[in-house]
Design an enzyme around this catalytic site. Sequence first.
Site, PDB file in Angstrom:
ATOM      1  N   LYS A 145       0.816  -1.223   0.000  1.00 47.38           N
ATOM      2  CA  LYS A 145       0.000   0.000   0.000  1.00 47.38           C
ATOM      3  C   LYS A 145       0.846   1.268   0.000  1.00 47.38           C
ATOM      4  O   LYS A 145       0.409   2.296  -0.528  1.00 47.38           O
ATOM      5  CB  LYS A 145      -0.951  -0.013   1.180  1.00 47.38           C
ATOM      6  CG  LYS A 145      -1.991  -1.121   1.051  1.00 47.38           C
ATOM      7  CD  LYS A 145      -2.997  -1.023   2.162  1.00 47.38           C
ATOM      8  CE  LYS A 145      -4.166  -1.947   1.864  1.00 47.38           C
ATOM      9  NZ  LYS A 145      -5.368  -1.527   2.543  1.00 47.38           N
TER      10      LYS A 145
ATOM     11  N   LYS B  80      -2.143   1.836   9.433  1.00 44.90           N
ATOM     12  CA  LYS B  80      -2.461   0.796   8.451  1.00 44.90           C
ATOM     13  C   LYS B  80      -1.244  -0.066   8.182  1.00 44.90           C
ATOM     14  O   LYS B  80      -0.132   0.451   8.029  1.00 44.90           O
ATOM     15  CB  LYS B  80      -2.866   1.436   7.129  1.00 44.90           C
ATOM     16  CG  LYS B  80      -4.294   1.926   7.052  1.00 44.90           C
ATOM     17  CD  LYS B  80      -4.563   2.404   5.642  1.00 44.90           C
ATOM     18  CE  LYS B  80      -6.031   2.515   5.342  1.00 44.90           C
ATOM     19  NZ  LYS B  80      -6.282   2.997   3.974  1.00 44.90           N
TER      20      LYS B  80
ATOM     21  N   GLY C  29      -8.416  -6.729   2.701  1.00 49.05           N
ATOM     22  CA  GLY C  29      -9.647  -7.352   3.155  1.00 49.05           C
ATOM     23  C   GLY C  29     -10.191  -6.736   4.427  1.00 49.05           C
ATOM     24  O   GLY C  29     -10.871  -7.395   5.213  1.00 49.05           O
TER      25      GLY C  29
ATOM     26  N   GLU D 179      -2.323   7.447   8.249  1.00 47.92           N
ATOM     27  CA  GLU D 179      -3.169   8.323   7.428  1.00 47.92           C
ATOM     28  C   GLU D 179      -4.090   9.133   8.318  1.00 47.92           C
ATOM     29  O   GLU D 179      -4.460   8.698   9.403  1.00 47.92           O
ATOM     30  CB  GLU D 179      -4.092   7.467   6.534  1.00 47.92           C
ATOM     31  CG  GLU D 179      -3.514   7.086   5.220  1.00 47.92           C
ATOM     32  CD  GLU D 179      -4.476   6.247   4.387  1.00 47.92           C
ATOM     33  OE1 GLU D 179      -4.019   5.781   3.361  1.00 47.92           O
ATOM     34  OE2 GLU D 179      -5.651   6.031   4.757  1.00 47.92           O
ATOM     35  N   LYS D 180      -4.533  10.237   7.770  1.00 45.55           N
ATOM     36  CA  LYS D 180      -5.629  10.961   8.416  1.00 45.55           C
ATOM     37  C   LYS D 180      -6.846  10.041   8.397  1.00 45.55           C
ATOM     38  O   LYS D 180      -7.124   9.398   7.384  1.00 45.55           O
ATOM     39  CB  LYS D 180      -5.907  12.225   7.602  1.00 45.55           C
ATOM     40  CG  LYS D 180      -7.187  12.908   7.972  1.00 45.55           C
ATOM     41  CD  LYS D 180      -6.883  14.232   8.649  1.00 45.55           C
ATOM     42  CE  LYS D 180      -8.087  14.751   9.391  1.00 45.55           C
ATOM     43  NZ  LYS D 180      -7.855  14.916  10.819  1.00 45.55           N
TER      44      LYS D 180
ATOM     45  N   LYS E  48     -17.197  -4.806   2.535  1.00 47.86           N
ATOM     46  CA  LYS E  48     -18.423  -4.384   1.851  1.00 47.86           C
ATOM     47  C   LYS E  48     -19.540  -5.416   1.995  1.00 47.86           C
ATOM     48  O   LYS E  48     -19.267  -6.618   1.943  1.00 47.86           O
ATOM     49  CB  LYS E  48     -18.113  -4.196   0.358  1.00 47.86           C
ATOM     50  CG  LYS E  48     -17.048  -3.144   0.116  1.00 47.86           C
ATOM     51  CD  LYS E  48     -16.410  -3.300  -1.250  1.00 47.86           C
ATOM     52  CE  LYS E  48     -15.201  -2.382  -1.364  1.00 47.86           C
ATOM     53  NZ  LYS E  48     -14.314  -2.754  -2.495  1.00 47.86           N
TER      54      LYS E  48
ATOM     55  N   ARG F 173      -7.518  -6.946  -9.645  1.00 43.98           N
ATOM     56  CA  ARG F 173      -8.250  -8.178  -9.974  1.00 43.98           C
ATOM     57  C   ARG F 173      -9.704  -7.820 -10.236  1.00 43.98           C
ATOM     58  O   ARG F 173     -10.108  -6.669 -10.037  1.00 43.98           O
ATOM     59  CB  ARG F 173      -8.179  -9.123  -8.785  1.00 43.98           C
ATOM     60  CG  ARG F 173      -8.645  -8.393  -7.528  1.00 43.98           C
ATOM     61  CD  ARG F 173      -8.822  -9.277  -6.336  1.00 43.98           C
ATOM     62  NE  ARG F 173      -8.887  -8.522  -5.107  1.00 43.98           N
ATOM     63  CZ  ARG F 173      -9.964  -7.927  -4.619  1.00 43.98           C
ATOM     64  NH1 ARG F 173     -11.097  -7.981  -5.270  1.00 43.98           N
ATOM     65  NH2 ARG F 173      -9.926  -7.271  -3.489  1.00 43.98           N
TER      66      ARG F 173
HETATM   67  P1  ADP Z   1      -8.368  -3.095   2.604  1.00 43.23           P
HETATM   68  O1  ADP Z   1      -7.300  -3.283   1.582  1.00 43.23           O
HETATM   69  O2  ADP Z   1      -8.092  -3.827   3.857  1.00 43.23           O
HETATM   70  O3  ADP Z   1      -9.738  -3.312   2.067  1.00 43.23           O
HETATM   71  P2  ADP Z   1      -8.678  -0.210   2.334  1.00 43.23           P
HETATM   72  O4  ADP Z   1      -7.513   0.691   2.350  1.00 43.23           O
HETATM   73  O5  ADP Z   1      -9.290  -0.507   1.007  1.00 43.23           O
HETATM   74  O6  ADP Z   1      -8.279  -1.564   3.057  1.00 43.23           O
HETATM   75  O7  ADP Z   1      -9.804   0.345   3.295  1.00 43.23           O
HETATM   76  C1  ADP Z   1     -10.958  -0.393   3.597  1.00 43.23           C
HETATM   77  C2  ADP Z   1     -11.978   0.517   4.243  1.00 43.23           C
HETATM   78  O8  ADP Z   1     -11.457   1.076   5.448  1.00 43.23           O
HETATM   79  C3  ADP Z   1     -12.398   1.703   3.417  1.00 43.23           C
HETATM   80  O9  ADP Z   1     -13.403   1.395   2.513  1.00 43.23           O
HETATM   81  C4  ADP Z   1     -12.869   2.672   4.489  1.00 43.23           C
HETATM   82  O10 ADP Z   1     -14.149   2.315   4.956  1.00 43.23           O
HETATM   83  C5  ADP Z   1     -11.901   2.410   5.608  1.00 43.23           C
HETATM   84  N1  ADP Z   1     -10.747   3.342   5.516  1.00 43.23           N
HETATM   85  C6  ADP Z   1      -9.556   3.137   4.919  1.00 43.23           C
HETATM   86  N2  ADP Z   1      -8.756   4.218   5.030  1.00 43.23           N
HETATM   87  C7  ADP Z   1      -9.461   5.147   5.708  1.00 43.23           C
HETATM   88  C8  ADP Z   1      -9.197   6.505   6.167  1.00 43.23           C
HETATM   89  N3  ADP Z   1      -8.017   7.091   5.950  1.00 43.23           N
HETATM   90  N4  ADP Z   1     -10.184   7.147   6.834  1.00 43.23           N
HETATM   91  C9  ADP Z   1     -11.371   6.545   7.075  1.00 43.23           C
HETATM   92  N5  ADP Z   1     -11.685   5.298   6.699  1.00 43.23           N
HETATM   93  C10 ADP Z   1     -10.745   4.593   6.020  1.00 43.23           C
END
Ligand code: ADP
Length: 462
Positions: free
Chosen positions: A116, A158, A164, A200-201, A237, A292
């Site tokens: 990431k 993160k 996931g 991240e914020k 989701k 994917r």
């Molecule tokens: P993964 O790869 O585990 O699915 P993502 O980075 O796609 O992780 O984030 C999954 C979910 O987590 C996002 O859809 C959102 O709901 C929440 N999320 C991720 N980053 C942030 C953030 N900086 N602020 C608020 N919610 C976040």
Amino acid sequence: MFKKVLIANRGEIALRVVRACRDLGIRTVAVHSTADRNSLHVRFADESICIGPPAARDSYLNIPAIMSAAHLTGADAVHPGYGFLSENARFAEICERSGIQFIGPTSESIALMGNKVAAKRAAAAAKVPLVPGSPGPVSSAEEAEAIAEHVGYPVLLKASAGGGGKGMKVVRERSELRAAFQVARGEALAAFGDGSMYLEKYFVRPRHVEIQVFADHHGKVVHLGERECSMQRRHQKVLEEAPSVSVDKGLRDRMGAAAIELCRNVGYRNAGTVEFLLAPDGGFYFIEMNTRIQVEHAVTEAVTGLDLVQMQLRVAAGEKLPVSQRDVRIHGHAIECRVNAEDPIRFSPSPGRIVGYHEPGGFGVRVDSFVHDQAHVLPHYDSLVAKLVVWGETREEAIRRMRRALHEYVIEGIQTTIPFHLRLLSDPEYVANQVHTRFLDKYLPAPAPADSAVSGPPGGAR
Ligand code: ADP
């Protein structure tokens, strides 16, 4: 075009790929664990091979067994589906070196986007707006503190290797950061074998809006509009829509252009999804790219009229994309409910034998599922049993049709999330589109334990 495609997956997506291959006149090879011997993807494929015992690490994640199956059957391509090996750069590279076409991007693209931090750097290079945060991994709690001071609390820790919905920890204030950093790092190391973290914020009430992209091997890249994926439980989701009613034409064009630019910059090929957080003021911020096909691709199919899995096969075989950006039309509104074998209140898994099964039908209703009467829903794998997808002229019509279809859907013998979806589809705030990524917290049984979860079933990342 390929002569024979091996499908390195199970469940509804394996069946989805078998069907797309059949439609194109391509022969298929199903692989399966001993527990999946009687599964529909095995029954509908032209050939099948057992690749190991039930545990995913011994079967669907067993690269030597899958490659042997490909060689034995003379498959000239492999479709990885989602989850399992779909974002495993080593698997893609082994396919490349064996002269078997991996249906997806190159192993380098997978490796780049799988990390990431590297993905965020690639997005920054393409001038895609990023969630404010650390420019790279943070090596110490002190460094994390300094960056958190700069971006402002709350912040999100993160795992660089996360996925996931796993490997994230919200930190509300300064006093929590040090302890949270150590815990998160330990958890990430245990879950992913990589303790690298970034910061991240944390957006408080964002939406999750993602852009479907497609690139061929001839330099053409298009986007197929967005999906609204804010309905999440523990960052996973549960219901998706296309288009997002919060995105107007101007915003769609800007998000689409940013996603295309990222793809161009990294030489991306095949299907991909660029995920953004959408702030209430319309600002959008890159979070990650999935390299994917996604579970929710069917809502995009419903509003564009394009068969995305067929397009994946065609593009991987070297064909040009069948559409240009100006040909892409978004028509009507689609909703997908993920029907899981889970207790609809506590969301705990509910595997078992199905003793009565009836699928909904009628205009604008599609069910992608691998279950049937007397099918066993196995405890070894992800709990998704069906994707119920509806299309309507408008969102209102789609919501009504989804309620109707959910009422028709009979699955007996196991518990499913159908009653949960029915409650959600009658929630006035959902109907009024007043939603955000933590909207479903109010449906969780206990106070949201959602901020930290690093372990999960293998192949669960989707
Ligand atoms: P993964 O790869 O585990 O699915 P993502 O980075 O796609 O992780 O984030 C999954 C979910 O987590 C996002 O859809 C959102 O709901 C929440 N999320 C991720 N980053 C942030 C953030 N900086 N602020 C608020 N919610 C976040």
